[in-house]
Scaffold this motif. Structure first.
Motif, PDB file in Angstrom:
ATOM      1  N   ILE A 138     -12.978 -25.084 -35.053  1.00 17.51           N
ATOM      2  CA  ILE A 138     -12.605 -25.680 -33.771  1.00 17.51           C
ATOM      3  C   ILE A 138     -12.293 -24.598 -32.767  1.00 17.51           C
ATOM      4  O   ILE A 138     -11.559 -23.638 -33.099  1.00 17.51           O
ATOM      5  CB  ILE A 138     -11.411 -26.660 -33.948  1.00 17.51           C
ATOM      6  N   ASP A 139     -12.898 -24.700 -31.589  1.00 17.27           N
ATOM      7  CA  ASP A 139     -12.642 -23.747 -30.500  1.00 17.27           C
ATOM      8  C   ASP A 139     -12.754 -22.291 -30.946  1.00 17.27           C
ATOM      9  O   ASP A 139     -11.904 -21.461 -30.633  1.00 17.27           O
ATOM     10  CB  ASP A 139     -11.254 -24.014 -29.875  1.00 17.27           C
ATOM     11  N   GLY A 140     -13.809 -22.008 -31.698  1.00 17.56           N
ATOM     12  CA  GLY A 140     -14.069 -20.633 -32.105  1.00 17.56           C
ATOM     13  C   GLY A 140     -13.220 -20.124 -33.258  1.00 17.56           C
ATOM     14  O   GLY A 140     -13.331 -18.972 -33.656  1.00 17.56           O
ATOM     15  N   MET A 141     -12.394 -21.001 -33.825  1.00 21.45           N
ATOM     16  CA  MET A 141     -11.548 -20.579 -34.946  1.00 21.45           C
ATOM     17  C   MET A 141     -12.001 -21.295 -36.222  1.00 21.45           C
ATOM     18  O   MET A 141     -12.568 -22.382 -36.162  1.00 21.45           O
ATOM     19  CB  MET A 141     -10.079 -20.960 -34.692  1.00 21.45           C
ATOM     20  N   LYS A 142     -11.741 -20.661 -37.358  1.00 15.88           N
ATOM     21  CA  LYS A 142     -11.922 -21.334 -38.645  1.00 15.88           C
ATOM     22  C   LYS A 142     -10.514 -21.524 -39.200  1.00 15.88           C
ATOM     23  O   LYS A 142      -9.976 -20.643 -39.863  1.00 15.88           O
ATOM     24  CB  LYS A 142     -12.793 -20.483 -39.583  1.00 15.88           C
ATOM     25  N   LEU A 143      -9.936 -22.655 -38.877  1.00 14.02           N
ATOM     26  CA  LEU A 143      -8.549 -22.914 -39.252  1.00 14.02           C
ATOM     27  C   LEU A 143      -8.445 -23.527 -40.635  1.00 14.02           C
ATOM     28  O   LEU A 143      -9.165 -24.470 -40.966  1.00 14.02           O
ATOM     29  CB  LEU A 143      -7.885 -23.868 -38.255  1.00 14.02           C
ATOM     30  N   VAL A 144      -7.537 -22.997 -41.442  1.00 11.64           N
ATOM     31  CA  VAL A 144      -7.179 -23.629 -42.707  1.00 11.64           C
ATOM     32  C   VAL A 144      -5.702 -23.990 -42.646  1.00 11.64           C
ATOM     33  O   VAL A 144      -5.007 -23.613 -41.714  1.00 11.64           O
ATOM     34  CB  VAL A 144      -7.463 -22.730 -43.922  1.00 11.64           C
ATOM     35  N   GLN A 145      -5.261 -24.699 -43.677  1.00  8.06           N
ATOM     36  CA  GLN A 145      -3.887 -25.210 -43.784  1.00  8.06           C
ATOM     37  C   GLN A 145      -3.713 -26.450 -42.902  1.00  8.06           C
ATOM     38  O   GLN A 145      -3.738 -26.392 -41.665  1.00  8.06           O
ATOM     39  CB  GLN A 145      -2.835 -24.157 -43.413  1.00  8.06           C
ATOM     40  N   THR A 146      -3.550 -27.558 -43.576  1.00 14.65           N
ATOM     41  CA  THR A 146      -3.509 -28.858 -42.907  1.00 14.65           C
ATOM     42  C   THR A 146      -2.566 -28.895 -41.710  1.00 14.65           C
ATOM     43  O   THR A 146      -2.950 -29.364 -40.632  1.00 14.65           O
ATOM     44  CB  THR A 146      -3.084 -29.953 -43.916  1.00 14.65           C
ATOM     45  N   ARG A 147      -1.365 -28.402 -41.867  1.00 21.03           N
ATOM     46  CA  ARG A 147      -0.395 -28.493 -40.763  1.00 21.03           C
ATOM     47  C   ARG A 147      -0.820 -27.661 -39.561  1.00 21.03           C
ATOM     48  O   ARG A 147      -0.594 -28.056 -38.422  1.00 21.03           O
ATOM     49  CB  ARG A 147       0.998 -28.079 -41.238  1.00 21.03           C
ATOM     50  N   ALA A 148      -1.410 -26.480 -39.824  1.00 19.17           N
ATOM     51  CA  ALA A 148      -1.872 -25.640 -38.718  1.00 19.17           C
ATOM     52  C   ALA A 148      -2.945 -26.388 -37.925  1.00 19.17           C
ATOM     53  O   ALA A 148      -2.946 -26.390 -36.687  1.00 19.17           O
ATOM     54  CB  ALA A 148      -2.433 -24.331 -39.256  1.00 19.17           C
ATOM     55  N   ILE A 149      -3.851 -27.029 -38.660  1.00 18.59           N
ATOM     56  CA  ILE A 149      -4.936 -27.771 -38.021  1.00 18.59           C
ATOM     57  C   ILE A 149      -4.391 -28.961 -37.232  1.00 18.59           C
ATOM     58  O   ILE A 149      -4.736 -29.171 -36.068  1.00 18.59           O
ATOM     59  CB  ILE A 149      -5.942 -28.251 -39.102  1.00 18.59           C
ATOM     60  N   LEU A 150      -3.505 -29.719 -37.855  1.00 14.73           N
ATOM     61  CA  LEU A 150      -2.941 -30.905 -37.197  1.00 14.73           C
ATOM     62  C   LEU A 150      -2.157 -30.524 -35.941  1.00 14.73           C
ATOM     63  O   LEU A 150      -2.283 -31.176 -34.897  1.00 14.73           O
ATOM     64  CB  LEU A 150      -2.019 -31.662 -38.158  1.00 14.73           C
TER      65      LEU A 150
ATOM     66  N   LEU B  20      -2.630 -19.695 -35.420  1.00 11.70           N
ATOM     67  CA  LEU B  20      -2.671 -18.597 -36.383  1.00 11.70           C
ATOM     68  C   LEU B  20      -1.314 -18.452 -37.076  1.00 11.70           C
ATOM     69  O   LEU B  20      -1.234 -18.293 -38.297  1.00 11.70           O
ATOM     70  CB  LEU B  20      -3.036 -17.282 -35.688  1.00 11.70           C
ATOM     71  N   ILE B  21      -0.251 -18.520 -36.292  1.00  9.67           N
ATOM     72  CA  ILE B  21       1.098 -18.405 -36.855  1.00  9.67           C
ATOM     73  C   ILE B  21       1.343 -19.509 -37.877  1.00  9.67           C
ATOM     74  O   ILE B  21       1.877 -19.276 -38.962  1.00  9.67           O
ATOM     75  CB  ILE B  21       2.159 -18.423 -35.729  1.00  9.67           C
ATOM     76  N   ASP B  22       0.930 -20.728 -37.541  1.00  8.71           N
ATOM     77  CA  ASP B  22       1.087 -21.852 -38.480  1.00  8.71           C
ATOM     78  C   ASP B  22       0.278 -21.608 -39.745  1.00  8.71           C
ATOM     79  O   ASP B  22       0.759 -21.837 -40.862  1.00  8.71           O
ATOM     80  CB  ASP B  22       0.616 -23.170 -37.842  1.00  8.71           C
ATOM     81  N   MET B  23      -0.954 -21.158 -39.575  1.00 10.60           N
ATOM     82  CA  MET B  23      -1.830 -20.933 -40.722  1.00 10.60           C
ATOM     83  C   MET B  23      -1.200 -19.900 -41.662  1.00 10.60           C
ATOM     84  O   MET B  23      -1.134 -20.113 -42.875  1.00 10.60           O
ATOM     85  CB  MET B  23      -3.191 -20.447 -40.216  1.00 10.60           C
ATOM     86  N   TYR B  24      -0.736 -18.790 -41.105  1.00 10.69           N
ATOM     87  CA  TYR B  24      -0.145 -17.740 -41.925  1.00 10.69           C
ATOM     88  C   TYR B  24       1.173 -18.211 -42.555  1.00 10.69           C
ATOM     89  O   TYR B  24       1.441 -17.960 -43.732  1.00 10.69           O
ATOM     90  CB  TYR B  24       0.080 -16.462 -41.107  1.00 10.69           C
ATOM     91  N   SER B  25       1.995 -18.908 -41.777  1.00  6.88           N
ATOM     92  CA  SER B  25       3.274 -19.424 -42.297  1.00  6.88           C
ATOM     93  C   SER B  25       3.040 -20.345 -43.486  1.00  6.88           C
ATOM     94  O   SER B  25       3.790 -20.312 -44.462  1.00  6.88           O
ATOM     95  CB  SER B  25       4.037 -20.200 -41.226  1.00  6.88           C
ATOM     96  N   GLU B  26       2.012 -21.187 -43.400  1.00  6.16           N
ATOM     97  CA  GLU B  26       1.736 -22.139 -44.469  1.00  6.16           C
ATOM     98  C   GLU B  26       1.255 -21.417 -45.732  1.00  6.16           C
ATOM     99  O   GLU B  26       1.591 -21.800 -46.844  1.00  6.16           O
ATOM    100  CB  GLU B  26       0.709 -23.183 -44.017  1.00  6.16           C
ATOM    101  N   GLY B  27       0.469 -20.363 -45.539  1.00 15.15           N
ATOM    102  CA  GLY B  27       0.035 -19.561 -46.686  1.00 15.15           C
ATOM    103  C   GLY B  27       1.237 -18.916 -47.373  1.00 15.15           C
ATOM    104  O   GLY B  27       1.351 -18.945 -48.608  1.00 15.15           O
TER     105      GLY B  27
END
Lengths: 222, 235
Positions: free
Chosen positions: A60-72, B103-110
């Motif tokens: 999304i928007d040039g990013m490959k986001l993982v982790q459900t909460r980060a994405i939401l 990005l901060i959320d992604m890293y925090s969750e990891g």
């Protein structure tokens, strides 16, 4: 920024369904690239597409986001479903996490060993009836507004209504004594984008049966 | 009238956050780290008996009948992530825009995924402990540490996101201390992570928190575990 979000997951609810619901409720069209074998998952890993070697992953928007909460959280911010200030965000986060706690129990139920299943089910019923559903009913009761936070639709409402559908699938009687929750469920379900998503043929996924669980075991090797 | 109201609001906003938990790390420790790193003084009300927890529940202070709970800015917030996100926003540790927040959320969750495994180790049945430790070591070495080392390597900056200290750095450095407690050799091949750990640890507020006598909690021992089981009525 203009391309549709692309969801990478296997063909089931799992940890991606909350994301599908949120995008749909936001009226955002999205594509899905379904993982059908463990080789598909390996390919994503070797590509370097998965920061922690796991899905869900959303382009999304040039990013490959993982982790459900980060994405939401990103989707909610982008589509204005995250409240108007930090205090509203705190409430939305608090409610969302409560939904996730009960939702996690329900999601993991199929993975439960058969001899523990009844105990687990009883615990889910007890927690829903005595802790989570009353907590949310009380929020709505306290301000008598149409939505959980700030008199406006937010991710908290969407996550909660999704959960109410799963609770209903488990046992419809669990919702019996929660009129305001039932009202929220109806109200959110009638929003045009949600209504469309609830119809057959949408990208909403059905409950996984035995076959789906076996497929997940093969892909994710557990 | 207006002056009084403004003072009142300031007074409410200015009071120290009050943390409700038992006297151990558990799910409150990352909140203590974040507040400390932000330079924020806080109070702690320790839950010492199951009855203390019951009282909080009966008071209606705990939305989902659980702790951590933090009284902050007139709210009684529960749910660790809700509390952390609010603190991070308030003290400018959450990036400058939505993409940095992602990005901060992604890293925090990891960090949280690995941290959760380590946190639950004391609760693991003795016959499963070795296998669990092996799994933690494997994940640390092959999945999580390489991921974060790569982030730092890619941009060559001092912090994970936006060339500025964020909650992601604080959570990661806290985790690095726990991994080091488990097995110091696990950090051996990750020079940039070691650099981040040293750098963040040297920040005045963090340095202070790392010293004996601060509100930082020690690793869980048998006594602490028994206390937690008693208070939370875990068998």
């Amino acid at each position: 920024m203009a391309g549709k979000p692309k969801l990478h997951y296997f063909d089931a609810r799992g940890r991606m369904e909350a994301i599908r619901w949120l995008l749909a409720a936001a009226g955002a069209e999205f594509e899905e690239k379904l993982i059908e074998s463990s080789e598909d998952l390996d390919k994503l890993r070797y590509d370097g597409s998965l920061v922690f070697q796991q899905v869900p992953m959303v382009e999304i928007d040039g990013m490959k986001l993982v982790q459900t909460r980060a994405i939401l959280n990103y989707i909610a911010t982008k589509y204005d479903l995250y409240g108007k200030d930090m205090k509203e965000r705190a409430l939305i986060d608090m409610y969302t996490e409560g939904v996730a706690d009960l939702g996690e129990m329900i999601m993991l139920l199929p993975l439960c060993p058969p001899d523990q299943k009844n105990t687990k089910l009883t615990l889910i019923r007890e927690r829903a009836t005595n802790c989570y559903l009353p907590a949310f009913e009380n929020v709505l009761k306290s301000h008598r507004q149409d939505y959980l936070v700030g008199n406006k639709l937010s991710k908290a409402d969407i996550h909660l209504v999704e959960l109410l559908y799963y609770v209903e699938e488990l046992d419809p009687s669990l919702l019996a004594n929660f009129p305001l929750l039932k009202g929220l469920k109806t109200r959110v379900s009638n929003l045009p984008a949600v209504k469309k998503f609830l119809q057959p043929g949408s990208q909403r996924k059905l409950p996984g049966g035995e076959k789906s669980l076996e497929r997940a075991r093969k892909i994710f090797k557990f | 009238m207006i002056k009084y109201y403004r003072n009142q609001e300031t007074a409410i906003m200015a009071g120290k956050p009050k943390l409700h938990y038992f006297n151990g790390r558990g799910r409150m420790e990352c909140i203590r780290w974040l507040l400390a790193a932000a330079g924020v003084e806080f109070e702690e009300k320790f839950i010492e008996q199951p009855e203390d927890l019951d009282k909080l529940r009966n008071d209606g202070s705990l939305m989902f009948q659980q702790v951590p709970m933090v009284e902050i800015d007139g709210m009684k917030l529960v749910q660790t992530r809700a509390i952390l996100n609010y603190i991070a926003t308030k003290y400018n540790l959450y990036g400058k825009d939505m993409k940095e927040r992602a990005l901060i959320d992604m890293y925090s969750e990891g960090v949280e995924d690995l941290g959760e495994m380590i946190m639950h180790l004391p609760l693991c049945p003795p016959d499963q402990k070795d296998a669990k430790i092996a799994q933690i070591k494997e994940r640390t070495t092959n999945r999580y540490f390489p991921a974060f080392e790569k982030v730092l390597k890619n941009h060559g900056q001092d912090y994970l996101v936006g060339n500025k200290l964020s909650k992601a750095d604080i959570h990661l450095v806290e985790l690095l201390y726990y991994v080091e407690e488990l097995d110091p050799s696990l950090l051996a091949n990750f020079p940039l992570l070691k650099g981040l750990k040293a750098r963040v640890s040297s920040l005045p507020a963090v340095k202070k928190f790392l010293q004996p006598g601060s509100q930082r909690k020690p690793p869980m021992d048998e006594k602490n575990l028994e206390e937690a089981k008693r208070i939370f009525r875990i068998k």
